[in-house]
Scaffold this active site. Structure first.
Site, PDB file in Angstrom:
ATOM      1  N   HIS A  30       0.816  -1.185  -0.180  1.00 43.99           N
ATOM      2  CA  HIS A  30       0.170   0.007   0.014  1.00 43.99           C
ATOM      3  C   HIS A  30       1.124   1.682  -0.539  1.00 43.99           C
ATOM      4  O   HIS A  30       1.851   1.072   0.873  1.00 43.99           O
ATOM      5  CB  HIS A  30      -0.838  -0.140   1.191  1.00 43.99           C
ATOM      6  CG  HIS A  30      -1.865   0.749   1.075  1.00 43.99           C
ATOM      7  ND1 HIS A  30      -2.885   1.083  -0.033  1.00 43.99           N
ATOM      8  CD2 HIS A  30      -2.061   2.147   1.762  1.00 43.99           C
ATOM      9  CE1 HIS A  30      -3.307   2.356   0.218  1.00 43.99           C
ATOM     10  NE2 HIS A  30      -3.177   2.811   1.730  1.00 43.99           N
ATOM     11  N   HIS A  42      -2.994   9.567   0.691  1.00 41.71           N
ATOM     12  CA  HIS A  42      -3.340   7.775   0.242  1.00 41.71           C
ATOM     13  C   HIS A  42      -4.333   7.145  -0.717  1.00 41.71           C
ATOM     14  O   HIS A  42      -5.845   8.335  -0.079  1.00 41.71           O
ATOM     15  CB  HIS A  42      -2.727   6.510   1.078  1.00 41.71           C
ATOM     16  CG  HIS A  42      -3.553   6.525   1.836  1.00 41.71           C
ATOM     17  ND1 HIS A  42      -4.262   5.409   2.676  1.00 41.71           N
ATOM     18  CD2 HIS A  42      -3.270   7.137   3.653  1.00 41.71           C
ATOM     19  CE1 HIS A  42      -4.268   5.486   3.802  1.00 41.71           C
ATOM     20  NE2 HIS A  42      -4.190   6.341   3.749  1.00 41.71           N
ATOM     21  N   CYS A 152      -3.372   2.622  -5.264  1.00 42.89           N
ATOM     22  CA  CYS A 152      -2.620   3.653  -4.801  1.00 42.89           C
ATOM     23  C   CYS A 152      -1.355   4.428  -5.326  1.00 42.89           C
ATOM     24  O   CYS A 152      -1.015   4.845  -4.916  1.00 42.89           O
ATOM     25  CB  CYS A 152      -2.507   2.685  -3.460  1.00 42.89           C
ATOM     26  SG  CYS A 152      -1.537   1.276  -3.667  1.00 42.89           S
TER      27      CYS A 152
END
Length: 259
Positions: A30, A42, A152
């Site tokens: 991530h 994010h 992401c």
């Protein structure tokens, strides 16, 4: 950071850093932008994502911070209208290790990092501009989440470079998306070359060569189908429907010529 690992200490973080943390047994990472004051902006899946209809959806659901029932007093409640969120560093890491994504690496360094999603050949913009883009997208969104074209990592790379792939039929900026499907594709496309060798090591070397070539050719710093689009222009185009997220065919990955 070193050649084999991008792991860093929290004390070395600077506003504008592109950071990431591995999830799901190192299958996926991530990514986000550290903006200072222990905050990370994010891009997450928030019910608007374009999925694959495969097991990858289950993997990527777990890529973001876990949604436990314990309220974090320092985190800003997410905007339900889009998937760009601001979290404290602890919630972003979700118990994982902190890594910093590398920019402006040379070709040798890039290829040594066999795992995609850790570095790029592209040049990053100044950190204050990166933070501005991230904060602007926090207020205005980054479009619809897509596993391969708008995830992401794509968000973080865009904040660092303002580079966007303009051709809707090709893959996005994400290096780890290329890695996830690049290995199987390399194995398939190297099959005809096996006629040229019966040596198992030669077959493996051929598959690795195809995989590395595909990673290099699809890196955001090498592609010819990219343009610099500032955040204000991007969100204006998104709101007017001029940019759309489309499912890219696997054949869009650039491969070396066999001639």
């Amino acid at each position: 950071m070193g050649l084999l690992s991008n792991r860093i200490d929290r004390s070395s973080l600077k506003p504008g850093d592109h950071i990431y943390s591995w999830r799901t047994a190192y299958i996926y990472a991530h990514h986000g932008i550290y903006v200072g004051d222990d905050r990370v902006i994010h891009f997450t899946r928030r019910g608007q994502e374009v999925g694959t209809g495969t097991v990858l959806d289950l993997i990527l659901v777990s890529s973001g911070p876990s949604r436990n029932h314990t309220h974090c007093p320092t985190c800003v409640p997410p905007n339900e209208g889009h998937g760009v969120v601001s979290s404290c560093l602890n919630c972003f890491l979700a118990g994982g290790v902190l890594y910093r994504f590398e920019y402006s690496v040379n070709a040798a360094h890039f290829l040594v990092k066999a795992r995609g999603g850790t570095c790029t050949l592209a040049v990053a913009d100044p950190n204050e501009i990166v933070v501005h883009r991230a904060k602007h997208l926090l207020q205005n969104g980054f479009g619809c989440y897509d596993v391969f074209k708008n995830n992401c990592e794509d968000f973080a790379i865009y904040c660092k470079t303002a580079l966007l792939v303009l051709e809707g039929r090709t893959m996005g900026q994400s290096g780890q998306a290329v890695s996830i499907i690049g290995g199987p594709i390399a194995a398939v496309l190297s099959t005809p070359m096996r006629l040229l060798t019966t040596n198992v090591y030669g077959m493996a070397a051929t598959a690795i060569g195809v995989y590395c070539a595909s990673r290099y050719a699809t890196d955001i710093g090498m592609r010819a189908d990219v343009a610099k689009v500032e955040a204000e222009d991007l969100t204006r185009r998104l709101s007017s429907g001029l940019f759309q997220v489309l499912d890219p065919p696997l054949a869009a990955i650039a491969l070396p010529s066999t001639s």
